[in-house]
Motif scaffolding. Sequence first.
Motif, PDB file in Angstrom:
ATOM      1  N   ASP A 177       9.166  -8.568 -17.718  1.00 11.37           N
ATOM      2  CA  ASP A 177      10.281  -8.387 -18.661  1.00 11.37           C
ATOM      3  C   ASP A 177      11.593  -8.578 -17.896  1.00 11.37           C
ATOM      4  N   LYS A 178      12.464  -9.384 -18.442  1.00 10.75           N
ATOM      5  CA  LYS A 178      13.712  -9.715 -17.717  1.00 10.75           C
ATOM      6  C   LYS A 178      14.643  -8.518 -17.557  1.00 10.75           C
ATOM      7  N   GLY A 179      14.382  -7.440 -18.292  1.00  7.03           N
ATOM      8  CA  GLY A 179      15.259  -6.262 -18.206  1.00  7.03           C
ATOM      9  C   GLY A 179      14.835  -5.244 -17.160  1.00  7.03           C
ATOM     10  N   LEU A 180      13.758  -5.548 -16.411  1.00 11.07           N
ATOM     11  CA  LEU A 180      13.276  -4.576 -15.423  1.00 11.07           C
ATOM     12  C   LEU A 180      14.165  -4.578 -14.170  1.00 11.07           C
TER      13      LEU A 180
ATOM     14  N   GLU B  69       0.824  -1.218   0.000  1.00 11.51           N
ATOM     15  CA  GLU B  69       0.000   0.000   0.000  1.00 11.51           C
ATOM     16  C   GLU B  69       0.854   1.262   0.000  1.00 11.51           C
ATOM     17  N   ASN B  70       2.032   1.165   0.569  1.00  9.13           N
ATOM     18  CA  ASN B  70       2.875   2.357   0.688  1.00  9.13           C
ATOM     19  C   ASN B  70       3.740   2.620  -0.541  1.00  9.13           C
ATOM     20  N   PHE B  71       3.570   1.789  -1.566  1.00  8.00           N
ATOM     21  CA  PHE B  71       4.389   1.937  -2.769  1.00  8.00           C
ATOM     22  C   PHE B  71       3.613   2.666  -3.874  1.00  8.00           C
ATOM     23  N   GLU B  72       4.275   3.626  -4.503  1.00  6.63           N
ATOM     24  CA  GLU B  72       3.723   4.266  -5.705  1.00  6.63           C
ATOM     25  C   GLU B  72       4.794   4.207  -6.775  1.00  6.63           C
ATOM     26  N   VAL B  73       4.380   4.009  -8.017  1.00  5.83           N
ATOM     27  CA  VAL B  73       5.373   4.029  -9.099  1.00  5.83           C
ATOM     28  C   VAL B  73       5.701   5.492  -9.415  1.00  5.83           C
ATOM     29  N   PHE B  74       6.956   5.836  -9.325  1.00 13.44           N
ATOM     30  CA  PHE B  74       7.411   7.216  -9.474  1.00 13.44           C
ATOM     31  C   PHE B  74       7.863   7.496 -10.910  1.00 13.44           C
ATOM     32  N   ASP B  75       8.531   6.496 -11.518  1.00 17.95           N
ATOM     33  CA  ASP B  75       9.013   6.678 -12.886  1.00 17.95           C
ATOM     34  C   ASP B  75       9.214   5.312 -13.557  1.00 17.95           C
ATOM     35  N   VAL B  76       8.986   5.258 -14.856  1.00 19.55           N
ATOM     36  CA  VAL B  76       9.162   3.991 -15.615  1.00 19.55           C
ATOM     37  C   VAL B  76       9.786   4.279 -16.982  1.00 19.55           C
ATOM     38  N   PRO B  77      11.050   4.674 -17.029  1.00 18.47           N
ATOM     39  CA  PRO B  77      11.661   4.977 -18.324  1.00 18.47           C
ATOM     40  C   PRO B  77      11.857   3.731 -19.200  1.00 18.47           C
ATOM     41  N   ASP B  78      12.204   3.961 -20.460  1.00 16.75           N
ATOM     42  CA  ASP B  78      12.369   2.858 -21.430  1.00 16.75           C
ATOM     43  C   ASP B  78      13.439   1.844 -21.042  1.00 16.75           C
TER      44      ASP B  78
ATOM     45  N   ILE C 105      12.375   0.754 -12.833  1.00 19.06           N
ATOM     46  CA  ILE C 105      11.078   1.058 -12.211  1.00 19.06           C
ATOM     47  C   ILE C 105      11.408   1.745 -10.895  1.00 19.06           C
ATOM     48  N   VAL C 106      11.069   3.017 -10.813  1.00 24.00           N
ATOM     49  CA  VAL C 106      11.432   3.785  -9.620  1.00 24.00           C
ATOM     50  C   VAL C 106      10.185   3.946  -8.761  1.00 24.00           C
TER      51      VAL C 106
END
Lengths: 389, 106
Positions: B81-84, B39-48, B52-53
């Motif tokens: 995706d294995k690159g995350l 619950e305390n997690f928000e996705v901040f950024d997801v660049p190409d 995953i920040v």
Amino acid sequence: MIMNKNTFNTKNNSVKTKEGELILDSHKLSYHYDRIEAWENGERIAPISVDMSLSRACGAMCSFCYAMMQEPQERANIKTKDALNLLDDFAAIGIKSVSLVSDGESTLSKAYVPFIQHAANIGIDVANATNGWEFEKEKVDQVLPHMTWIRFTVAAGTPEGYSKIMYKGPEHTEVFDRAMKNIRYAVELKKKLNLNVTLGIQMVLMPDFKDEILPFAKLAVDLGVDYGVIKHCSDDEVGTLGVDYSKYEEMFPLIEEAELMSNDQTKIIAKWNKIKDKGVSSYNRLYGPQFLLQLSGSGLIAPAGQFFNARYSKFHMGNLTEERFIDIFKSERYKKIMDYIASPNFDAQNMMGTLPITHYINEALNDHITGKARIIPNNGPKPLHVNFL
Amino acid sequence: MFKNFATTKTALTGEKWKSLTKKDRIELIMKELKNKNLENFEVFDVPDDGRIVFKVLESIPSNKRGLMLLDIEEQLKTNIDKGLTVWLEPIGDKSKLRNLRGITIN
């Protein structure tokens, strides 16, 4: 006497000093081959050396300071009891040396003097990098006889340049005067007591500081320290400090001129290998932290100082003020995190900053296991500070 | 025995991930993690590049956060995706003195 090319050993870039062979621009892994063998056998090995701070606090504001990028979630206060327990744990698992460098000014900690004395008492080599501002006579008298080396951060050779880079502005030369007074006292005490401690000063070179290279070398000679070292500036992977590595090459002639100012007492040394790498590492995986671990002045334990920031939380192993180091070392998380940074999930070329403290050993271990250049056991005479990689 | 990955190529994100919009990426991640009580997690950024920040609203204890985040990353690698790779939002320097330098952490 001008230092000629024969003074350098090209094999490990060592420099001959009055007190022995000094290696600053390479590593000393070949003197610890038993641990390399254990590592290759897949064993959990104790680091040979730990680089740490007793505090995150610092009274300086150096423009090149990597600590600006190392803020973790919490700043615990490392108490004297925590610090002494830590040393006992180091001894129990076989750590041979500890350097108080990392992300804070350890001389500000109440644990500073007892930590150094206890380390020496239990057979762990101890060293310190400091701005020297709080390294006054009373403190020097208590710690100098126990130390292997002390490296003073001296950002520039002129009082104005020093104060501009390390403090609020060029008019604040009182910080320069204070540092010089304390360094001169340490040099005198070393001579007076014939102590087996190496004293050096270090310039972290950014392209903007090029006019300070020769004054820095002159200052080192004038102070009579054992060496003055000029090194690159590290930056994080997103270039927060804005270090332009392409501009280092034009400073090479000045650095070479500075080296020629060496004399019998004081050697001027440049960390050419790191300077010439231009902030690019030749390796993708990170093996060095298993041999040289870094701890934060916040108590945080992570494989490398460049992982202290909250950004790298997946590499955070625990906090030495909350649990004993030996338990963290033996934990599943320690192994899993060390395994991760040695796996294809991690890439040192874009997931961490440039030229970390483990750079020389990362490179050597990578070359070793890829067969590019195997590390060979060295049973010959030991260089100075052999237990500091 | 030592597992030698020195010359193994680093996992990179695939074309499918790169073709997704930021909104789609976030939805995919949150769906994957819905059973983890984050619950305390928000996705901040997801660049190409696969980073995953996350922004974490409540600090995770230092002895838990490493393994917890590596487990989350492993799940995302396996199922999306294995690159995350997983990172947290960085924290700026708390030294008032050094902050006079005007360095900001991004």
